[in-house]
Design an enzyme around this catalytic site. Structure first.
Site, short mmCIF file in Angstrom:
data_model
loop_
_atom_site.label_atom_id
_atom_site.label_comp_id
_atom_site.label_asym_id
_atom_site.label_seq_id
_atom_site.Cartn_x
_atom_site.Cartn_y
_atom_site.Cartn_z
CB SER A 47 3.46 1.55 6.08
OG SER A 47 2.21 1.48 6.67
CG ASP A 67 0.09 -4.14 2.84
OD1 ASP A 67 0.50 -3.52 1.85
OD2 ASP A 67 -0.37 -3.60 3.85
CG HIS A 76 -0.37 0.22 2.52
ND1 HIS A 76 -0.13 -0.81 3.41
CD2 HIS A 76 0.05 1.34 3.14
CE1 HIS A 76 0.40 -0.32 4.52
NE2 HIS A 76 0.52 0.99 4.39
#
Length: 567
Positions: free
Chosen positions: A257, A179, A148
């Protein structure tokens, strides 16, 4: 504390990509560690299981140099000049402590420019925006980050710790379900003086973890520490799937992230990727563990591209009720789960049947609650066994059918959903005739039309199909009238929005391309569309096709159909 499975009904796990425009917010972080200390400084932070903090004497000399302690020796460690910590457990040699520090230099900051498709107006794209996140260098001149973090990327740049240069990166593979994204940099200068991160084994509960990245609250590298709180099958928000995951109590904020999570030996045990934001929850973060990471890397190395995580294409039911087990012909020593439905497009449809009892998968017995042994004192859902396989591999499944045991060799494949969870970077498909905009429904489409809470706000019929309907063929799609561009020819139809198209001139609509072919080749006097809720749309054929071009010109639409439908 409320269990995440129940909390998600009123909350959602947030992806942690940090937009550049986001205002700064506090972040529990620590500056980069000094060369002669543990990679997680103990300044105002969480206690390690192997160390004990003590208040420094009032006359403590904070400027006194510290010599490397011998094994088993208690040594004061200068900590910010105000306090000292006593190290109880010292590694076998001082070099072991120093060796942990270079892992920090392998953590990079990821800058990405995104240009997302506009699913509501599929002939154009949304305004581009920028974001920053984290990543880390691994062997083979590659960099790992979250999928993402680079979704719908236009340009990706990487910056190393302590550097003022941003290097252009190439995206090698994007694993939407897990992911994870794999990047590389062609500039040799980027790889100079950096040692790749090494992977460790799956941690145990209460093992210390250190999350390193570039979250909001500053521009330099940030370190947060905690312990492993839970290991189980988790819902991956971005991937719309369920895979093995770690729950930790270290702070994971926007921008973390893609950053690595290290154990106390400096080995990477996961990738930070999402957190739980809820009024009743605090410091609940989630990490992609090494088994999932290694599966992604090996998948790419084997096939040269990401092929996905296979699934067993079934819906199943627990067999915990004794009367149910007896009715299904199970013996007292037999355990398993009942097959409710089989995906028509799955390879398993050729051998598995509804009401089969799956007793074992690849020799591992499945219990009545659908779990299998994991580690000492732990159990986990049997889908974990399936996810460890690779697309195209075979597995031995033992089933009970009509009180007889059967064994099948099943080829595993990825999931074909009626409503796709992702478009995997492709622009959305559309078709326009007489102002009627036809589109194929996907999860990004629902999110674009109804917002992030589409599971509550979308029409019930669409949600039922999204959650429960199965594709009858690999190319089946759910086609809807997305909207009607107002014109004289479609007077009276203006209020039709997101309504499924069931048939055209009496023929079922299988997918959007099938609808385009039938309309373009139609020689009948009228175009008749059968919609759900018993609605019909009737247009005179020649007039409708002639009016289409005028409508496209009025709304500045370049083409009546997307490029993928022209071939």
């Amino acid at each position: 504390m409320e269990d995440p499975s129940s909390a998600t009904k009123r909350s959602k796990r947030k992806r942690d990509r940090k937009p550049k425009e986001s205002p700064a917010s506090p972040n529990r972080s620590s500056p980069s560690p000094p060369p002669a200390s543990d990679p997680v400084p103990a300044v105002g932070g969480r206690r390690s299981r192997k160390s004990r903090r003590h208040e420094a004497p009032a006359d403590a000399d904070a400027s006194r140099p510290v010599s490397p302690p011998r094994r088993g020796e208690l040594k004061p460690v200068v900590n910010g000049g105000d306090a000292m910590a006593v190290v109880e457990a010292v590694p076998a040699s001082w070099e072991e402590v120093v060796r942990v520090v270079p892992c920090m230099d392998a953590v990079v900051k990821v800058f990405c420019v995104h240009t997302e498709p506009n699913f509501s107006l599929p002939w154009q794209r949304k305004r581009q925006y920028s974001s920053s996140s984290s990543g880390f260098i691994i062997g083979g001149r590659r960099v790992l980050t979250n999928a993402h973090s680079v979704e719908h990327y236009t340009q990706v740049k990487l910056k190393k710790r302590g550097s003022d240069t941003k290097y252009l990166a190439t995206v090698l593979a994007i694993g939407t379900e897990c992911d994870i994204a794999l990047l590389t940099v062609s500039d040799d200068e980027f790889w100079e003086g950096v040692s790749p991160v090494e992977f460790g084994t799956l941690p145990a509960l209460q093992d210390a973890v250190t999350v390193v990245g570039y979250p909001i609250g500053g521009d330099t590298i940030s370190v947060t520490s905690g312990v492993v709180s839970r290991i189980e099958i988790l819902s991956y928000v971005h991937g719309s799937t369920e895979l093995l995951g770690l729950q930790i109590d270290a702070a994971i904020n926007s921008g973390n992230s893609g950053g690595p999570a290290f154990n106390d030996r400096g080995k990477c045990v996961g990738i930070a990727f999402q957190s739980l934001k809820h009024e009743d929850a605090e410091n609940i973060g989630y990490v992609i563990p090494t088994p999932v990471i290694k599966h992604f890397i090996r998948d790419y190395e084997k096939s040269g591209e990401y092929t996905g995580f296979p699934i067993l294409g079934i819906e199943w039911q627990k067999m915990e009720n004794p009367d149910l087990r007896k009715a299904m012909g199970m013996k007292p020593d037999q355990k398993g789960v009942r097959v409710r439905r089989v995906e028509p497009t799955a390879p398993e449809s050729g051998c598995l049947q509804p009401s089969d009892i799956i007793l074992s998968f690849d020799g591992v017995d499945i219990t009545n609650d659908g779990t299998v042994p994991f580690r000492h004192g732990e159990r986990i859902g049997f889908s974990y066994l399936v996810s460890q396989k690779y697309t195209g591999e075979k597995a031995l499944v033992k089933v009970l059918r009509n009180s007889k045991v059967h064994e099948f060799k099943i080829r595993l494949a990825t999931h074909k959903r009626l409503i796709a969870a992702h478009v995997k970077g492709r622009p959305p498909s559309y078709y326009i005739v007489a102002g009627f905009v036809f589109a194929a429904v996907s999860v990004p489409y629902l999110r674009s039309e109804y917002g992030k809470d589409y599971e509550y706000d979308a029409p019930v019929k669409l949600l039922v199909k999204h959650l429960h309907s199965m594709a009858e063929s690999p190319d089946e799609q759910l086609v809807v009238v997305s909207q009607v561009l107002v014109a004289d020819i479609n007077i009276g139809y203006e209020d039709i929005v997101n309504t499924q198209v069931l048939a055209f001139n009496g023929q079922p609509v299988k997918n959007l391309k099938n609808l385009v072919t039938m309309v373009e080749n139609c020689k009948d006097e009228f175009l008749k569309f059968d919609l759900e809720y018993d609605q019909i749309v009737v247009l005179e054929t020649e007039t409708a096709k002639a009016a289409t071009q005028d409508i496209l010109t009025t709304h500045c639409i370049p083409s009546a159909m997307s490029d993928d439908l022209k071939t």
